[in-house]
Design a protein around this motif. Structure first.
Motif: not given
Lengths: 161, 161
Positions: B110, B107-108, B132, B128-130, B16-19
């Motif tokens: 965690r 990238a962020l 896909f 996490l990036v902005d 669902d998210v670019p992670l």
């Protein structure tokens, strides 16, 4: 009465990734808008909604630096902090952002300044989080008021400076 | 010959998210795994693929600190840097990450450590990036080898220390 032009602030939620994109033009060159973000005394003069007091604990706006500030209104305090990943003069600031009331919801923010000629520039600011729920909650929290009013104060600061 | 158990590393691209989410267990308490991330000398002993040399320029792993290191192999150098948003002892590290060859793809990250009892812990690391495309490119770049081999070196460091 002021003759300052307030440009429209566009706040768009990206359909594909959990990101908000803010776009705003200023009647000032990129150098001045950049300095208003980097210099703690200038930053404190425009950031946040009208009527909020801001106290800067630290604002070491350079690559590898960090910041913390506290917004206060009607006896309530809201603290924010983050780290500056990269600061590229007059062009780019990449930083993290967290509200200390929700310290595990960290955003990655990217501010880009583009020269438009004639002493004008465009600011594009993106804020990326790790869920659409988090992003939509951030947008619904009333951030729009703070962003709009902050940029109106920035217009006035730029017109004076 | 070593009797160290190498647990499976799971690397999952979020739908669902670019992670990217990496999960790995270690036969060591969270405190030891945390210290191996925070201490520059320990960090240099396990990070990255086997056969790569690592040179730590700075590794100030505390809230508001920053880092830079250079990986070298066969005369090629790859530099990485970022800022530490938050470092919470034995529990959490939130940081930015960039490869200097592509400085605008930030990238962020965690990292969360959970105690599993019996001297074991689980590490969950998200990146996490902005986009896909950026996330899929990162996964396709061979990061899996570096992550797997790095954690095998970390197993051995933890078994010795």
């Amino acid at each position: 009465m002021t003759s300052t032009t307030h440009h429209e602030t566009r706040i768009v939620s990206d359909p594909d990734v959990p990101l908000v994109r803010i776009t705003r033009e200023f009647d000032a060159p990129a150098e001045k808008v950049f300095r208003a973000h980097v210099d703690p005394e200038l930053f404190a003069q425009w950031t946040g909604p009208k009527g909020m007091e801001i106290r800067i604990d630290r604002h070491d706006c350079r690559t590898g630096g960090s910041y913390r500030y506290v917004m206060a209104q009607d006896g309530e305090e809201y603290a924010f902090n983050g780290a500056f990943h990269e600061v590229r003069e007059n062009e780019l600031i990449v930083q993290t952002f967290a509200f200390e009331g929700m310290p595990d919801d960290v955003a990655l923010e990217r501010l880009v300044l583009e020269d438009l000629g004639d002493g004008r520039c465009r600011l594009t600011s993106t804020s990326l989080v790790d869920s659409f729920e988090g992003r939509d909650g951030f947008v619904a929290s009333g951030m729009e008021v703070g962003v709009n009013e902050g940029y109106e104060k920035l217009d006035e600061l730029l017109a004076r400076a």
